[in-house]
Design a protein around this motif. Structure first.
Motif, mmCIF file in Angstrom:
data_model
loop_
_atom_site.group_PDB
_atom_site.id
_atom_site.type_symbol
_atom_site.label_atom_id
_atom_site.label_comp_id
_atom_site.label_asym_id
_atom_site.label_seq_id
_atom_site.Cartn_x
_atom_site.Cartn_y
_atom_site.Cartn_z
ATOM 1 N N ARG A 81 -27.080 -1.217 90.214
ATOM 2 C CA ARG A 81 -28.403 -1.843 90.307
ATOM 3 C C ARG A 81 -28.340 -3.372 90.337
ATOM 4 O O ARG A 81 -29.377 -4.029 90.425
ATOM 5 C CB ARG A 81 -29.284 -1.399 89.124
ATOM 6 N N ILE A 82 -27.149 -3.955 90.249
ATOM 7 C CA ILE A 82 -27.063 -5.400 90.083
ATOM 8 C C ILE A 82 -27.656 -6.144 91.280
ATOM 9 O O ILE A 82 -28.385 -7.129 91.123
ATOM 10 C CB ILE A 82 -25.595 -5.847 89.831
ATOM 11 N N LEU A 83 -27.379 -5.685 92.491
ATOM 12 C CA LEU A 83 -27.890 -6.387 93.670
ATOM 13 C C LEU A 83 -29.407 -6.291 93.754
ATOM 14 O O LEU A 83 -30.090 -7.294 94.024
ATOM 15 C CB LEU A 83 -27.248 -5.821 94.935
ATOM 16 N N THR B 155 -14.249 -9.862 78.965
ATOM 17 C CA THR B 155 -13.023 -9.711 78.179
ATOM 18 C C THR B 155 -12.053 -8.689 78.762
ATOM 19 O O THR B 155 -10.975 -8.488 78.215
ATOM 20 C CB THR B 155 -13.280 -9.342 76.696
ATOM 21 N N LYS B 156 -12.401 -8.054 79.878
ATOM 22 C CA LYS B 156 -11.513 -7.065 80.495
ATOM 23 C C LYS B 156 -10.609 -7.727 81.540
ATOM 24 O O LYS B 156 -10.703 -8.927 81.818
ATOM 25 C CB LYS B 156 -12.320 -5.930 81.116
ATOM 26 N N ARG B 157 -9.759 -6.929 82.159
ATOM 27 C CA ARG B 157 -8.765 -7.443 83.106
ATOM 28 C C ARG B 157 -9.419 -8.187 84.253
ATOM 29 O O ARG B 157 -8.912 -9.221 84.711
ATOM 30 C CB ARG B 157 -7.916 -6.284 83.634
ATOM 31 N N PHE B 158 -10.520 -7.665 84.787
ATOM 32 C CA PHE B 158 -11.159 -8.271 85.955
ATOM 33 C C PHE B 158 -12.416 -9.057 85.562
ATOM 34 O O PHE B 158 -13.374 -9.133 86.332
ATOM 35 C CB PHE B 158 -11.491 -7.190 86.986
ATOM 36 N N VAL C 122 -22.981 -11.610 95.525
ATOM 37 C CA VAL C 122 -22.775 -10.185 95.256
ATOM 38 C C VAL C 122 -22.731 -9.393 96.557
ATOM 39 O O VAL C 122 -21.920 -8.476 96.719
ATOM 40 C CB VAL C 122 -23.877 -9.657 94.310
ATOM 41 N N GLN C 123 -23.608 -9.739 97.504
ATOM 42 C CA GLN C 123 -23.611 -9.052 98.795
ATOM 43 C C GLN C 123 -22.291 -9.232 99.534
ATOM 44 O O GLN C 123 -21.810 -8.310 100.207
ATOM 45 C CB GLN C 123 -24.743 -9.589 99.670
ATOM 46 N N ALA C 124 -21.686 -10.396 99.416
ATOM 47 C CA ALA C 124 -20.504 -10.733 100.208
ATOM 48 C C ALA C 124 -19.228 -10.058 99.723
ATOM 49 O O ALA C 124 -18.266 -9.950 100.489
ATOM 50 C CB ALA C 124 -20.303 -12.251 100.218
ATOM 51 N N ASP C 125 -19.200 -9.597 98.480
ATOM 52 C CA ASP C 125 -17.963 -9.058 97.914
ATOM 53 C C ASP C 125 -18.262 -7.761 97.158
ATOM 54 O O ASP C 125 -18.810 -7.799 96.054
ATOM 55 C CB ASP C 125 -17.328 -10.081 96.967
ATOM 56 N N PRO C 126 -17.915 -6.604 97.724
ATOM 57 C CA PRO C 126 -18.173 -5.325 97.048
ATOM 58 C C PRO C 126 -17.543 -5.238 95.664
ATOM 59 O O PRO C 126 -18.027 -4.501 94.799
ATOM 60 C CB PRO C 126 -17.558 -4.295 98.004
ATOM 61 N N ASN C 127 -16.467 -5.997 95.428
ATOM 62 C CA ASN C 127 -15.841 -5.972 94.104
ATOM 63 C C ASN C 127 -16.777 -6.509 93.025
ATOM 64 O O ASN C 127 -16.632 -6.176 91.847
ATOM 65 C CB ASN C 127 -14.553 -6.798 94.116
ATOM 66 N N GLN C 128 -17.727 -7.368 93.436
ATOM 67 C CA GLN C 128 -18.670 -7.919 92.472
ATOM 68 C C GLN C 128 -19.834 -6.973 92.197
ATOM 69 O O GLN C 128 -20.804 -7.339 91.528
ATOM 70 C CB GLN C 128 -19.194 -9.273 92.961
ATOM 71 N N GLN C 129 -19.748 -5.751 92.711
ATOM 72 C CA GLN C 129 -20.735 -4.714 92.401
ATOM 73 C C GLN C 129 -20.085 -3.583 91.611
ATOM 74 O O GLN C 129 -20.520 -2.438 91.665
ATOM 75 C CB GLN C 129 -21.370 -4.184 93.688
ATOM 76 N N ARG C 130 -19.035 -3.931 90.877
ATOM 77 C CA ARG C 130 -18.332 -2.970 90.030
ATOM 78 C C ARG C 130 -18.326 -3.471 88.603
ATOM 79 O O ARG C 130 -18.290 -4.678 88.358
ATOM 80 C CB ARG C 130 -16.890 -2.775 90.513
ATOM 81 N N GLY C 131 -18.345 -2.558 87.669
ATOM 82 C CA GLY C 131 -18.267 -2.937 86.267
ATOM 83 C C GLY C 131 -19.628 -3.221 85.664
ATOM 84 O O GLY C 131 -20.664 -3.118 86.312
ATOM 85 N N GLU C 132 -19.621 -3.594 84.390
ATOM 86 C CA GLU C 132 -20.853 -3.852 83.645
ATOM 87 C C GLU C 132 -21.172 -5.341 83.672
ATOM 88 O O GLU C 132 -20.281 -6.182 83.570
ATOM 89 C CB GLU C 132 -20.705 -3.378 82.197
ATOM 90 N N PHE C 133 -22.466 -5.648 83.770
ATOM 91 C CA PHE C 133 -22.912 -7.031 83.915
ATOM 92 C C PHE C 133 -23.775 -7.482 82.746
ATOM 93 O O PHE C 133 -24.529 -6.690 82.161
ATOM 94 C CB PHE C 133 -23.751 -7.184 85.190
ATOM 95 N N VAL C 134 -23.674 -8.775 82.458
ATOM 96 C CA VAL C 134 -24.630 -9.471 81.594
ATOM 97 C C VAL C 134 -25.126 -10.672 82.381
ATOM 98 O O VAL C 134 -24.322 -11.381 83.001
ATOM 99 C CB VAL C 134 -23.996 -9.934 80.266
ATOM 100 N N LEU C 135 -26.436 -10.902 82.376
ATOM 101 C CA LEU C 135 -27.037 -12.015 83.100
ATOM 102 C C LEU C 135 -27.782 -12.903 82.123
ATOM 103 O O LEU C 135 -28.553 -12.415 81.296
ATOM 104 C CB LEU C 135 -28.042 -11.523 84.155
ATOM 105 N N ALA C 136 -27.567 -14.204 82.221
ATOM 106 C CA ALA C 136 -28.339 -15.191 81.459
ATOM 107 C C ALA C 136 -29.023 -16.110 82.466
ATOM 108 O O ALA C 136 -28.357 -16.714 83.307
ATOM 109 C CB ALA C 136 -27.437 -15.996 80.531
ATOM 110 N N ILE C 137 -30.354 -16.190 82.376
ATOM 111 C CA ILE C 137 -31.139 -16.941 83.360
ATOM 112 C C ILE C 137 -31.916 -18.031 82.646
ATOM 113 O O ILE C 137 -32.534 -17.794 81.604
ATOM 114 C CB ILE C 137 -32.094 -15.995 84.116
ATOM 115 N N GLU C 138 -31.877 -19.222 83.210
ATOM 116 C CA GLU C 138 -32.493 -20.381 82.571
ATOM 117 C C GLU C 138 -34.000 -20.214 82.451
ATOM 118 O O GLU C 138 -34.613 -19.427 83.174
ATOM 119 C CB GLU C 138 -32.167 -21.650 83.360
ATOM 120 N N PRO C 139 -34.640 -20.965 81.545
ATOM 121 C CA PRO C 139 -36.087 -20.859 81.359
ATOM 122 C C PRO C 139 -36.861 -21.250 82.611
ATOM 123 O O PRO C 139 -36.345 -21.921 83.503
ATOM 124 C CB PRO C 139 -36.378 -21.832 80.212
ATOM 125 N N ALA C 140 -38.116 -20.813 82.641
ATOM 126 C CA ALA C 140 -38.995 -21.185 83.747
ATOM 127 C C ALA C 140 -39.178 -22.688 83.768
ATOM 128 O O ALA C 140 -39.270 -23.329 82.723
ATOM 129 C CB ALA C 140 -40.349 -20.492 83.586
#
Length: 298
Positions: free
Chosen positions: A182-184, A207-210, A225-243
């Motif tokens: 769901r990341i994309l 903290t993992k290998r990749f 993320v669209q450009a590299d399928p490898n960036q659509q693997r694994g678990e994600f955390v997102l931090a987004i700046e304030p409005a």
């Protein structure tokens, strides 16, 4: 704020008055070296360990020579197992609660157990350690001192979009967990609803290998993320700046735009009127909401 540290020998601090105590123990989110010495000592001495998935936890425990028996405790059996653990505690047994990775009860099972143990008069002791939230925030470089942790967004598209819309104006860094499939879609909706210029820091497989850390605007993150399928693997955390702060004097509507918004408000709820006006004009939602509320009056 950090207090001054006091050194207490492990053998004295690991399980003080251990009988009848529930220990909430943080485990690594990837790198086994992140399990603290205190956590190892506690897990070696408790009578029972309640784990989210025993198949996941057993290799970790075996690695450190921890032989305590395991029982499973996950979101579908948490209420039932809470009563079992309360009985064990009342019988004088010490119990550790762990999740598959990180700190229990942070978007993981555990909160209900802790609540019910406390309601029953039991003793609960935290054994702190890794959390993906603080791990990412520590390297995000975002200077706002406040953050809001939302956890996982809903899987359903409509509800996910509604929650993203509701969080867009927070004066705080917003932190999400997200799954790889769901990341994309989530980044795309964030860029559409919050504006592509908002800055985001993504942590993938922390903290993992990749492990990957990526800092950019939301618009750039979508392309990355669209450009590299490898960036659509694994678990994600997102931090987004304030409005961004909206300066009202610099963003006043033109008279014709104000009239159109007023007409829409006579026929539609504020949310729908703002959405249509935004699609037609490209004006920021924050500005349109503020103007719509002004026009609606008290």
């Amino acid at each position: 704020m950090e207090s001054s540290l006091t050194h207490i020998p492990l053998h004295a601090s690991a399980l003080p008055g251990s009988e009848g105590t529930l220990y909430v123990v943080a485990t690594p989110i990837g790198n086994l070296g992140d399990l603290t010495l205190r956590a190892i000592e506690v897990l070696r001495k408790v009578d029972l360990i309640a784990a989210e998935d025993t198949r996941t936890s057993r290799p970790l425990l075996d690695h450190f020579g921890i032989m305590a028996p395991l029982i499973s405790l996950h979101q579908h059996n948490e209420r039932e197992k809470a009563q079992l653990l309360i009985r064990k505690l009342q019988e004088g047994h010490s119990v550790a609660l762990i999740s598959d990775a990180g700190t229990p009860a942070i978007s993981d099972p555990g909160a209900r157990v802790v609540d019910e143990v406390l309601n029953a008069g039991g003793k609960v002791v935290p054994i702190p350690g890794v959390s993906a939230v603080t791990t990412l925030l520590s390297v995000a470089g975002m200077t706002c001192p406040q953050f809001y942790f939302h956890g996982f967004l809903p899987a359903k598209k409509g509800e996910r979009q509604r929650q993203i819309q509701s969080l867009g104006n927070l004066d705080a860094v917003v932190v999400f967990y997200e799954a790889p499939h769901r990341i994309l879609a989530t980044l795309t909706v964030l860029a559409q609803e919050w504006g592509g210029a908002r800055r985001v820091t993504l942590g993938r497989e922390l903290t993992k290998r990749f492990e990957t850390l990526h800092r950019s605007t939301l618009e750039e993150a979508v392309l990355w993320v669209q450009a590299d399928p490898n960036q659509q693997r694994g678990e994600f955390v997102l931090a987004i700046e304030p409005a961004p702060v909206v300066v009202q004097a610099a963003t006043a509507l033109e008279p014709s735009q104000e009239r159109w918004l007023a007409v829409l408000l006579t026929r539609l709820p504020v949310k729908e009127a703002v959405q249509l006006m935004g699609e037609a004009t490209g004006l920021p939602r924050n500005q349109l909401y503020a103007e719509a509320l002004r026009l609606k009056g008290p």
